[in-house]
Design a protein around this motif. Sequence first.
Motif, mmCIF file in Angstrom:
data_model
loop_
_atom_site.group_PDB
_atom_site.id
_atom_site.type_symbol
_atom_site.label_atom_id
_atom_site.label_comp_id
_atom_site.label_asym_id
_atom_site.label_seq_id
_atom_site.Cartn_x
_atom_site.Cartn_y
_atom_site.Cartn_z
ATOM 1 N N LEU A 101 0.878 -1.164 0.000
ATOM 2 C CA LEU A 101 0.000 0.000 0.000
ATOM 3 C C LEU A 101 0.919 1.219 0.000
ATOM 4 O O LEU A 101 1.649 1.443 0.962
ATOM 5 N N PHE A 102 0.917 1.991 -1.070
ATOM 6 C CA PHE A 102 1.901 3.047 -1.266
ATOM 7 C C PHE A 102 1.222 4.240 -1.917
ATOM 8 O O PHE A 102 0.798 4.156 -3.067
ATOM 9 N N PHE A 103 1.085 5.354 -1.174
ATOM 10 C CA PHE A 103 0.432 6.531 -1.741
ATOM 11 C C PHE A 103 0.861 7.803 -1.017
ATOM 12 O O PHE A 103 1.418 7.757 0.076
ATOM 13 N N SER A 104 0.604 8.928 -1.664
ATOM 14 C CA SER A 104 0.756 10.228 -1.015
ATOM 15 C C SER A 104 -0.624 10.864 -0.958
ATOM 16 O O SER A 104 -1.505 10.517 -1.739
ATOM 17 N N ALA A 105 -0.798 11.792 -0.023
ATOM 18 C CA ALA A 105 -2.087 12.460 0.131
ATOM 19 C C ALA A 105 -1.878 13.840 0.736
ATOM 20 O O ALA A 105 -0.903 14.086 1.452
ATOM 21 N N LYS A 106 -2.799 14.727 0.454
ATOM 22 C CA LYS A 106 -2.799 16.047 1.068
ATOM 23 C C LYS A 106 -3.522 15.962 2.405
ATOM 24 O O LYS A 106 -4.548 15.290 2.527
ATOM 25 N N ASN A 107 -2.960 16.620 3.422
ATOM 26 C CA ASN A 107 -3.634 16.677 4.719
ATOM 27 C C ASN A 107 -4.137 18.094 4.955
ATOM 28 O O ASN A 107 -3.514 19.063 4.525
ATOM 29 N N LYS A 108 -5.275 18.201 5.636
ATOM 30 C CA LYS A 108 -5.951 19.487 5.808
ATOM 31 C C LYS A 108 -5.509 20.238 7.059
ATOM 32 O O LYS A 108 -5.907 21.374 7.251
ATOM 33 N N GLN A 109 -4.722 19.606 7.915
ATOM 34 C CA GLN A 109 -4.277 20.286 9.132
ATOM 35 C C GLN A 109 -2.887 19.808 9.528
ATOM 36 O O GLN A 109 -2.439 18.754 9.098
ATOM 37 N N TYR A 110 -2.228 20.596 10.360
ATOM 38 C CA TYR A 110 -0.907 20.254 10.878
ATOM 39 C C TYR A 110 -1.009 18.964 11.698
ATOM 40 O O TYR A 110 -1.927 18.789 12.495
ATOM 41 N N ILE A 111 -0.065 18.058 11.526
ATOM 42 C CA ILE A 111 -0.032 16.798 12.264
ATOM 43 C C ILE A 111 1.000 16.912 13.376
ATOM 44 O O ILE A 111 2.186 17.119 13.117
ATOM 45 N N THR A 112 0.538 16.806 14.618
ATOM 46 C CA THR A 112 1.433 16.917 15.769
ATOM 47 C C THR A 112 2.241 15.624 15.945
ATOM 48 O O THR A 112 1.881 14.563 15.430
ATOM 49 N N HIS A 113 3.310 15.743 16.715
ATOM 50 C CA HIS A 113 4.135 14.574 17.036
ATOM 51 C C HIS A 113 3.294 13.522 17.757
ATOM 52 O O HIS A 113 3.389 12.320 17.463
ATOM 53 N N ALA A 114 2.461 13.951 18.688
ATOM 54 C CA ALA A 114 1.623 13.014 19.447
ATOM 55 C C ALA A 114 0.660 12.266 18.522
ATOM 56 O O ALA A 114 0.492 11.045 18.644
ATOM 57 N N LYS A 115 0.029 12.965 17.593
ATOM 58 C CA LYS A 115 -0.901 12.334 16.652
ATOM 59 C C LYS A 115 -0.148 11.369 15.729
ATOM 60 O O LYS A 115 -0.607 10.266 15.461
ATOM 61 N N PHE A 116 1.015 11.782 15.255
ATOM 62 C CA PHE A 116 1.836 10.949 14.384
ATOM 63 C C PHE A 116 2.189 9.635 15.084
ATOM 64 O O PHE A 116 2.037 8.549 14.521
ATOM 65 N N ARG A 117 2.648 9.732 16.336
ATOM 66 C CA ARG A 117 3.016 8.553 17.130
ATOM 67 C C ARG A 117 1.794 7.650 17.351
ATOM 68 O O ARG A 117 1.868 6.433 17.176
ATOM 69 N N GLU A 118 0.688 8.251 17.719
ATOM 70 C CA GLU A 118 -0.541 7.489 17.971
ATOM 71 C C GLU A 118 -0.948 6.674 16.733
ATOM 72 O O GLU A 118 -1.262 5.487 16.830
ATOM 73 N N VAL A 119 -0.931 7.313 15.577
ATOM 74 C CA VAL A 119 -1.324 6.642 14.338
ATOM 75 C C VAL A 119 -0.385 5.473 14.033
ATOM 76 O O VAL A 119 -0.839 4.376 13.700
ATOM 77 N N LEU A 120 0.909 5.677 14.175
ATOM 78 C CA LEU A 120 1.858 4.596 13.922
ATOM 79 C C LEU A 120 1.711 3.443 14.918
ATOM 80 O O LEU A 120 2.026 2.299 14.593
ATOM 81 N N GLN A 121 1.223 3.742 16.109
ATOM 82 C CA GLN A 121 1.018 2.691 17.103
ATOM 83 C C GLN A 121 -0.268 1.908 16.848
ATOM 84 O O GLN A 121 -0.365 0.736 17.206
ATOM 85 N N VAL A 122 -1.258 2.539 16.224
ATOM 86 C CA VAL A 122 -2.553 1.897 15.980
ATOM 87 C C VAL A 122 -2.555 1.041 14.716
ATOM 88 O O VAL A 122 -3.191 -0.012 14.668
ATOM 89 N N ILE A 123 -1.852 1.466 13.677
ATOM 90 C CA ILE A 123 -1.905 0.772 12.388
ATOM 91 C C ILE A 123 -1.585 -0.729 12.489
ATOM 92 O O ILE A 123 -2.299 -1.538 11.900
ATOM 93 N N PRO A 124 -0.545 -1.152 13.208
ATOM 94 C CA PRO A 124 -0.300 -2.602 13.291
ATOM 95 C C PRO A 124 -1.509 -3.376 13.830
ATOM 96 O O PRO A 124 -1.820 -4.465 13.333
ATOM 97 N N ASP A 125 -2.197 -2.820 14.824
ATOM 98 C CA ASP A 125 -3.400 -3.474 15.360
ATOM 99 C C ASP A 125 -4.496 -3.566 14.297
ATOM 100 O O ASP A 125 -5.167 -4.590 14.182
ATOM 101 N N LEU A 126 -4.686 -2.490 13.534
ATOM 102 C CA LEU A 126 -5.686 -2.506 12.464
ATOM 103 C C LEU A 126 -5.372 -3.578 11.427
ATOM 104 O O LEU A 126 -6.280 -4.148 10.822
ATOM 105 N N MET A 127 -4.097 -3.825 11.213
ATOM 106 C CA MET A 127 -3.659 -4.811 10.238
ATOM 107 C C MET A 127 -3.671 -6.233 10.808
ATOM 108 O O MET A 127 -3.512 -7.191 10.068
ATOM 109 N N GLY A 128 -3.807 -6.348 12.123
ATOM 110 C CA GLY A 128 -3.729 -7.655 12.769
ATOM 111 C C GLY A 128 -2.306 -8.173 12.826
ATOM 112 O O GLY A 128 -2.068 -9.379 12.765
ATOM 113 N N MET A 129 -1.349 -7.241 12.954
ATOM 114 C CA MET A 129 0.076 -7.604 12.959
ATOM 115 C C MET A 129 0.711 -7.277 14.312
ATOM 116 O O MET A 129 0.291 -6.347 14.994
#
Length: 124
Positions: free
Chosen positions: A25-53
Amino acid sequence: TDSRNCFWKPCNFFSQFNPLKIYHLFFSAKNKQYITHAKFREVLQVIPDLMGMLTLGPLVIEEGKKEVPGYSGFQMIEFSHIALHTFDKEKEVWVDILSCRSFDQKKVIKYLKKEFKLSSIEVL
């Protein structure tokens, strides 16, 4: 562009070396708001669970330089990796998820769109 147009296919190149298929899965996208360090970390921590990995090793996040502000993050997972990059000036996010085991790509894209407020998605 909607999620149906994202690059998502088993890659048979590696099958000559390994009977497993590769899902990318490989793509780029425009984001509508600034992404904080905390949000970035949270998302990277959640994705493996969403994938079942399961994760392997520590989550790595680096902050961009003054000339190219944003974040780059990398998480090894049991069947490959997740890499995310944000570019503050361009309001852009790059997503690179590689796995030898299939996962629900629509669920991951939906989550990323919601959490990062993504608008347009462009296949890389």
